[in-house]
Design an enzyme around this catalytic site. Structure first.
Site, PDB file in Angstrom:
ATOM      1  N   CYS A  16      -2.657  37.826   2.202  1.00 35.83           N
ATOM      2  CA  CYS A  16      -3.674  36.762   2.714  1.00 35.83           C
ATOM      3  C   CYS A  16      -3.349  36.800   3.989  1.00 35.83           C
ATOM      4  O   CYS A  16      -2.867  37.604   4.730  1.00 35.83           O
ATOM      5  CB  CYS A  16      -2.954  35.472   1.915  1.00 35.83           C
ATOM      6  SG  CYS A  16      -1.152  35.142   2.378  1.00 35.83           S
ATOM      7  N   CYS A  19      -0.223  36.668   5.780  1.00 32.65           N
ATOM      8  CA  CYS A  19       0.576  38.004   5.881  1.00 32.65           C
ATOM      9  C   CYS A  19       0.274  38.719   7.165  1.00 32.65           C
ATOM     10  O   CYS A  19       0.834  39.353   7.772  1.00 32.65           O
ATOM     11  CB  CYS A  19       0.191  39.042   4.445  1.00 32.65           C
ATOM     12  SG  CYS A  19       0.793  38.290   2.997  1.00 32.65           S
ATOM     13  N   CYS A  83      14.591  83.792   8.940  1.00 30.93           N
ATOM     14  CA  CYS A  83      15.744  83.238   8.826  1.00 30.93           C
ATOM     15  C   CYS A  83      16.066  81.781   8.598  1.00 30.93           C
ATOM     16  O   CYS A  83      14.838  80.887   9.146  1.00 30.93           O
ATOM     17  CB  CYS A  83      16.865  83.710   9.545  1.00 30.93           C
ATOM     18  SG  CYS A  83      16.554  83.357  11.239  1.00 30.93           S
ATOM     19  N   CYS A  86      15.045  79.935  11.911  1.00 29.16           N
ATOM     20  CA  CYS A  86      13.383  79.832  12.173  1.00 29.16           C
ATOM     21  C   CYS A  86      13.250  78.393  11.544  1.00 29.16           C
ATOM     22  O   CYS A  86      12.464  77.493  12.145  1.00 29.16           O
ATOM     23  CB  CYS A  86      12.577  80.800  11.466  1.00 29.16           C
ATOM     24  SG  CYS A  86      12.993  82.555  12.308  1.00 29.16           S
ATOM     25  N   ASP A 491      16.586  56.841 -25.271  1.00 33.96           N
ATOM     26  CA  ASP A 491      15.781  55.551 -26.177  1.00 33.96           C
ATOM     27  C   ASP A 491      15.446  56.360 -27.376  1.00 33.96           C
ATOM     28  O   ASP A 491      15.743  57.611 -27.787  1.00 33.96           O
ATOM     29  CB  ASP A 491      14.337  55.376 -25.547  1.00 33.96           C
ATOM     30  CG  ASP A 491      13.547  54.881 -26.191  1.00 33.96           C
ATOM     31  OD1 ASP A 491      13.849  53.563 -26.516  1.00 33.96           O
ATOM     32  OD2 ASP A 491      12.346  55.016 -26.433  1.00 33.96           O
ATOM     33  N   ASP A 693      10.223  57.729 -23.237  1.00 28.58           N
ATOM     34  CA  ASP A 693       8.679  57.916 -23.232  1.00 28.58           C
ATOM     35  C   ASP A 693       7.992  56.726 -23.096  1.00 28.58           C
ATOM     36  O   ASP A 693       6.806  57.217 -22.792  1.00 28.58           O
ATOM     37  CB  ASP A 693       8.416  58.668 -24.556  1.00 28.58           C
ATOM     38  CG  ASP A 693       8.433  57.837 -25.666  1.00 28.58           C
ATOM     39  OD1 ASP A 693       9.079  57.003 -25.704  1.00 28.58           O
ATOM     40  OD2 ASP A 693       7.909  58.046 -26.732  1.00 28.58           O
ATOM     41  N   ASP A 697      10.713  52.208 -20.822  1.00 27.15           N
ATOM     42  CA  ASP A 697      11.662  52.995 -20.266  1.00 27.15           C
ATOM     43  C   ASP A 697      11.919  53.138 -18.947  1.00 27.15           C
ATOM     44  O   ASP A 697      12.786  53.832 -18.449  1.00 27.15           O
ATOM     45  CB  ASP A 697      11.862  54.327 -20.976  1.00 27.15           C
ATOM     46  CG  ASP A 697      11.835  54.197 -22.399  1.00 27.15           C
ATOM     47  OD1 ASP A 697      12.806  53.420 -23.041  1.00 27.15           O
ATOM     48  OD2 ASP A 697      11.080  54.851 -23.185  1.00 27.15           O
TER      49      ASP A 697
END
Length: 798
Positions: A16, A19, A83, A86, A491, A693, A697
Site C-alpha cells: 500500500c 509501505c 589454485c 586464484c 512423516d 512429502d 511438512d
C-alpha cells in the site's frame, strides 16, 4: 559540484501507499542520498546519491523497515584459475562490485555464482570485474550445459597435451645428460645446446605461468603460477649467469634441466588434473544427453517432427517403443512401460496408462504412447534436476571456508619461507648456487592447487553419483550437514506408507445407518484432494451412493473439514475436532480406540446444527511401503535414531511404528507442531533430518538441519528441502546419509593429504633434501592424487 548517481533496486512485500512512505523515509535518511522515488506498481526504488551509491546500505535500510530487497543470481564461467589463491582473488573482485551480496567461485567447475541486489548490477559488469584480475569470464546462458561446454574443454585438453609432448621432447636430452652423470657417463650437452632446448620451454610453453603470476602480483596476491614462474626463472637465470661467467674451457654444472623438467611436470600435472576434472562432470553430461532434440507432435491428426524448442504446453506428442519421451506430460492414449532409471534410480520399468504422469528423458520400453505436454524447456523435471545438480556442484561447503582462509595467506608465507631459505643457505654455506636451488625447491613444491581441489571435486563426484541413483542434493551445505545426522524424523502418510488409504470400517451411532454416514462424509469431502477424501469418495462410488454438494466448505488445518450439507452443519475430522466442539459419544469412543489400536486412522462425523450430536466413524487403513522396514534397519545400522511425527491418532501411529521398529513416536501433531518437534529434537543435541512429502511438512523440513523431500509429493516440500528423493522410497534416506558421509570423508582425506604434503614437503625442500625436479614431480602428483581420490566415489551405490 559532485555528480549525482542513480541506483535502482527491486523491493518485495510492499502492499500500500503507507509501505511506500516507510521505504522512502528510511532511504532518504541515508548519508549522501539526494532524492528517493519508490513505485508500488513496479516494486522498484530509485535512489539518487551525491557521489558513489551504496547498494548494501540501501538494502539494509529496506530490510530495517520490514521489506525485502529483491535479489538476482548470475552464473559466470571463469577461465585461467589454477589454485585456491586464484579462487580467492576472483571472489574478492566480485564482492567489490557495488550491489553484489555474495559470490562463490568453484575451482573444479571453473564457475562463479553471484547473488546481487536486483537492478544494481548486470552480468557484463561482473565479467569485467573478473577480467580486471587477469582471468577470463563470460555469463552462462540459460541454455548452456555441460554438454555444450564439452567441445571447448576438449580443444583445450588437446592443446595442453601437445604442449606437454613438446616440453617432454625438448627436456628429454637434458634429462638424459643428468641421468648419465648418475651412471658415470658423460652425456651432458654443451651449455649452448642446453640453453637452446630449455629456453623455449621456459618462455614459450611456460609463458602461461608468467602471465597469470604477473596478474596475481599486480593484484597484490599470489598463486601457484607465481611460485612456478619465480622458481623456474631462478633456475634458468642462474644457469645463464654461470654459463656466461664460466672460465674458458670449463663446463659448469647448469640447471637448465631443472627449469625445463619442472615446467614439463607442472604442464603434465595440469593436463592430468583437467582430464580427471572433466570426468567429475560426467553426471551432468549424462543427464543433459537424456533430452531428445526433436519431438513427434500430432497436430490436426498429422504427426510432424519439431525441434523440442517449438513444442508447446498442450501439444500431443507420439512416442514409439524404444524412444525417449521428449516432454513432461500425461498419457492421453496408449498403455506401456517406461524406464525411468536415469531419473529416479529405479531399475524396473513403470507401467503407464491414460492419466499417468511421464517425465522427459525416460524411455518408452513398449507400447505406443500419446503424451499430452504439461511442461517443456526449463520447466521440465529433467531441467530442474540438472539445475539442482549444477547448483550443488557449484556451491561451496562450509569446510571450504577454512581452506579459503589458509589459501589467502599461503603464497605470501611460502615466499617468505623461500626468502629465509635463500638467506640461510647463502650465509651458512657461502654458496649462492646451492642457496638459490634450495629456494627454488621450496617455491616449486609449495603448491596450493590440491587445497583448492579437495572440496569441490569430492562434492562434484558425490552429488553426481547420488543423482544417478535418484538422490538430488540441493547444495554443498546440505551434503556436508547430512553426514552428521543422528536422528531422522519421518512423516507417516505418503512417506512410510503408500499414501493411498482406503475406507476399512464405517460405524454409525445409535439411530443412524452406515449408508447415511458414508453419504454425508462423501458430501463433505466432495471438494477436497486429501488422500482420505479420495478414499471416502471411492467407497461411495463403489456402493453407488450419491452425495449432495456441500456449501461453505472449510478446511480446518490438522483437524478436518466443515461444511453445510442438506441444511445440516457437519464436521468430519479428528477426535481433537470433536472434543473442541464439545461433543462426545462413549460407545463410539470405545470402538474408535479398538480401531486405532489395530492401526486404523479414524475420522469422526458430527452435526453441530440444527442438532448437536456425533453421527458416526469412518476408519481408514494404509499400506506400509515394502522398503520402509529396510529403511529403518539401515538407519539403525548407521547409528541413527528413527522418529515418527504424524497428525494421525496415537493408536494408529504406534501400530505402524511397532511394525517398522521405529524408536519414538509423536502422534496427533498439527502441521505447525511438526516444526516444534524438530526443534525439540535439536534441543536434545541431535542433528535432525526430516523426511516428508506434503505442504504441511514444509515448515518441519525447513526447521530440520537437513530436510529430505519425496519427489512424489508437492513442489513446496521439494523447494524447502535440502535433499530430494526422486522416487518415494524411504530406503533412499539411508543412502543420502551414506553418500554424504563418504563424500565428507573424501573431502577430509583430500584436505589432510594437501596439508600434510605441504607440511612435510616444504621442510624437506628447505633442508636441501629435495631437488627442484623431485619437488616439481611431487607438486604435480599432489593435485592429481586429490582428484583421483575424489573420483573413487563414482562407483558409489546406495
Amino acid at each position: 559540484m559532485s555528480a549525482t548517481t542513480d541506483l535502482d533496486i527491486g523491493i518485495s512485500g510492499m502492499t500500500c501507499a503507507s509501505c511506500v512512505g516507510r521505504v522512502e523515509k528510511a532511504l532518504s535518511r541515508l548519508p549522501g542520498v539526494t532524492g528517493v522515488s519508490v513505485n508500488l506498481a513496479t516494486e522498484r526504488a530509485r535512489v539518487a546519491f551525491a557521489g558513489e551509491p551504496d547498494p548494501r546500505a540501501v538494502a539494509e535500510a529496506i530490510e530495517n523497515v520490514g521489506f525485502e530487497p529483491q535479489r538476482q543470481d548470475f552464473d559466470l564461467t571463469v577461465g585461467g584459475m589454477t589454485c585456491a589463491s586464484c579462487v580467492a582473488r576472483v571472489e574478492k573482485a566480485l564482492l567489490r562490485v557495488p550491489g553484489v551480496e555474495s559470490a562463490a567461485v568453484n575451482l573444479a567447475t571453473e564457475r562463479a555464482h553471484v547473488t546481487a541486489y536486483a537492478g544494481t548490477v548486470d552480468a557484463a559488469r561482473l565479467a569485467e570485474a573478473v577480467e580486471m584480475t587477469g582471468f577470463t569470464a563470460a555469463p552462462v546462458a540459460e541454455t548452456d550445459s555441460a554438454v555444450a561446454a564439452e567441445d571447448p574443454a576438449q580443444d583445450r585438453n588437446r592443446r595442453d597435451l601437445h604442449h606437454v609432448l613438446i616440453a617432454a621432447a625438448l627436456s628429454a636430452p637434458l634429462v638424459l645428460g643428468m641421468a648419465g652423470d648418475l651412471l658415470g657417463l658423460n652425456l651432458m650437452l654443451p651449455p649452448w645446446a642446453q640453453f637452446l632446448l630449455a629456453t623455449p620451454v621456459q618462455f614459450w610453453l611456460g609463458w602461461r605461468f608468467y602471465r597469470a603470476g604477473f596478474m596475481a602480483a599486480r593484484a597484490g596476491s599470489g598463486n601457484m603460477d607465481l611460485l612456478v614462474a619465480l622458481g623456474t626463472s631462478a633456475a634458468w637465470g642462474l644457469s645463464v649467469y654461470m654459463m656466461l661467467t664460466a672460465h674458458p674451457g670449463h663446463t659448469p654444472h647448469l640447471y637448465f634441466e631443472a627449469s625445463a623438467v619442472l615446467i614439463t611436470f607442472v604442464l603434465l600435472g595440469k593436463w592430468l588434473e583437467a582430464r580427471a576434472k572433466g570426468r567429475t562432470a560426467a553426471a551432468i553430461r549424462a543427464l543433459m544427453q537424456l533430452r531428445p532434440d526433436t519431438a513427434r507432435v500430432r497436430r490436426d491428426g498429422v504427426e510432424v517432427d519439431l525441434p523440442i524448442a517449438q513444442v508447446r504446453v498442450g501439444d500431443r506428442v507420439a512416442v514409439r517403443p524404444g524412444e525417449r519421451i521428449p516432454v513432461d506430460g500425461r498419457v492421453a492414449e496408449g498403455v506401456g512401460s517406461v524406464d525411468e532409471s536415469m531419473l529416479t534410480g529405479e531399475s524396473l520399468p513403470v507401467e503407464k496408462a491414460p492419466g499417468s504422469r511421464v517425465t522427459g528423458g525416460s524411455i518408452n520400453v513398449d507400447g505406443l504412447l500419446l503424451v499430452e505436454t504439461v511442461a517443456v524447456g526449463a520447466e521440465t523435471m529433467l531441467a530442474k534436476i540438472v539445475r539442482m545438480v549444477e547448483g550443488a556442484q557449484a556451491s561451496k561447503a562450509p569446510i571450504q571456508r577454512l581452506v579459503d582462509k589458509v589459501a589467502a595467506v599461503f603464497v605470501p608465507v611460502v615466499l617468505g619461507i623461500a626468502a629465509v631459505t635463500l638467506a640461510g643457505w647463502w650465509i651458512g654455506t657461502g654458496n649462492a648456487e646451492t642457496a638459490i636451488i634450495t629456494a627454488v625447491s621450496v617455491l616449486v613444491i609449495a603448491c596450493p592447487c590440491a587445497l583448492g581441489l579437495a572440496t569441490p571435486t569430492a562434492i562434484m563426484v558425490g552429488t553426481g553419483a547420488a543423482a544417478r541413483h535418484g538422490i538430488l542434493i540441493k547444495d554443498a551445505e546440505a551434503l556436508e550437514h547430512a553426514h552428521a545426522i543422528t536422528a531422522v524424523a519421518f512423516d507417516k502418510t505418503g512417506t512410510l506408507t503408500e499414501g493411498k488409504p482406503r475406507v476399512t470400517d464405517l460405524v454409525a451411532a445409535d439411530g443412524f445407518e452406515e449408508a447415511e454416514v458414508l453419504r454425508l462424509a462423501a458430501a463433505l469431502q466432495a471438494g477436497s484432494e486429501h488422500p482420505l477424501a479420495r478414499a471416502v469418495r471411492d467407497r461411495a462410488a463403489e456402493r453407488g451412493v450419491a452425495a449432495a454438494a456441500p456449501e461453505g466448505f472449510k478446511a480446518l488445518a490438522g483437524r478436518g473439514v466443515a461444511a453445510t450439507v442438506e441444511a445440516r452443519a457437519l464436521l468430519l475430522g479428528s477426535k481433537r475436532l470433536i472434543v473442541e466442539s464439545g461433543l462426545s459419544d462413549a460407545a463410539l469412543e470405545t470402538r474408535a480406540a479398538a480401531l486405532e489400536s489395530g492401526g486404523r486412522t479414524v475420522s469422526w462425523l458430527a452435526e453441530t446444527a440444527p442438532e448437536r450430536r456425533v453421527l458416526g466413524l469412518v476408519a481408514f487403513g494404509d499400506t506400509v511401503k515394502e522398503s520402509a522396514r529396510a529403511a529403518v534397519r539401515s538407519l539403525k545400522a548407521q547409528g541413527v535414531e528413527t522418529v515418527m511425527v504424524t497428525g494421525d491418532s496415537a493408536g494408529a501411529a504406534r501400530a505402524v511404528a511397532a511394525d517398522l521398529g521405529i524408536d519414538r513416536v509423536f502422534a496427533e501433531v498439527l502441521p505447525d507442531g511438526k516444526a516444534d518437534v524438530v526443534a525439540a529434537l535439536k534441543a536434545e543435541g541431535k542433528v535432525v533430518g526430516m523426511v516428508g512429502d506434503g505442504i504441511n511438512d514444509a515448515p518441519a523440513l525447513a526447521a530440520a538441519d537437513v530436510g529430505i523431500a519425496m519427489a512424489t509429493g508437492t513442489d513446496v516440500a521439494m523447494h524447502t528441502a535440502g535433499v530430494t528423493l526422486m522416487r518415494g522410497d524411504p530406503a533412499l534416506v539411508a543412502g543420502a546419509i551414506d553418500v554424504s558421509r563418504r563424500t565428507y570423508s573424501k573431502i577430509c582425506q583430500g584436505l589432510f593429504w594437501a596439508f600434510i604434503y605441504n607440511l612435510v614437503g616444504i621442510p624437506l625442500a628447505a633442508s636441501g633434501l629435495l631437488s627442484p625436479v623431485l619437488a616439481g614431480a611431487a607438486m604435480a602428483l599432489s593435485s592429481v592424487s586429490v582428484v583421483l581420490n575424489a573420483l573413487s566415489l563414482r562407483g558409489w551405490k546406495p
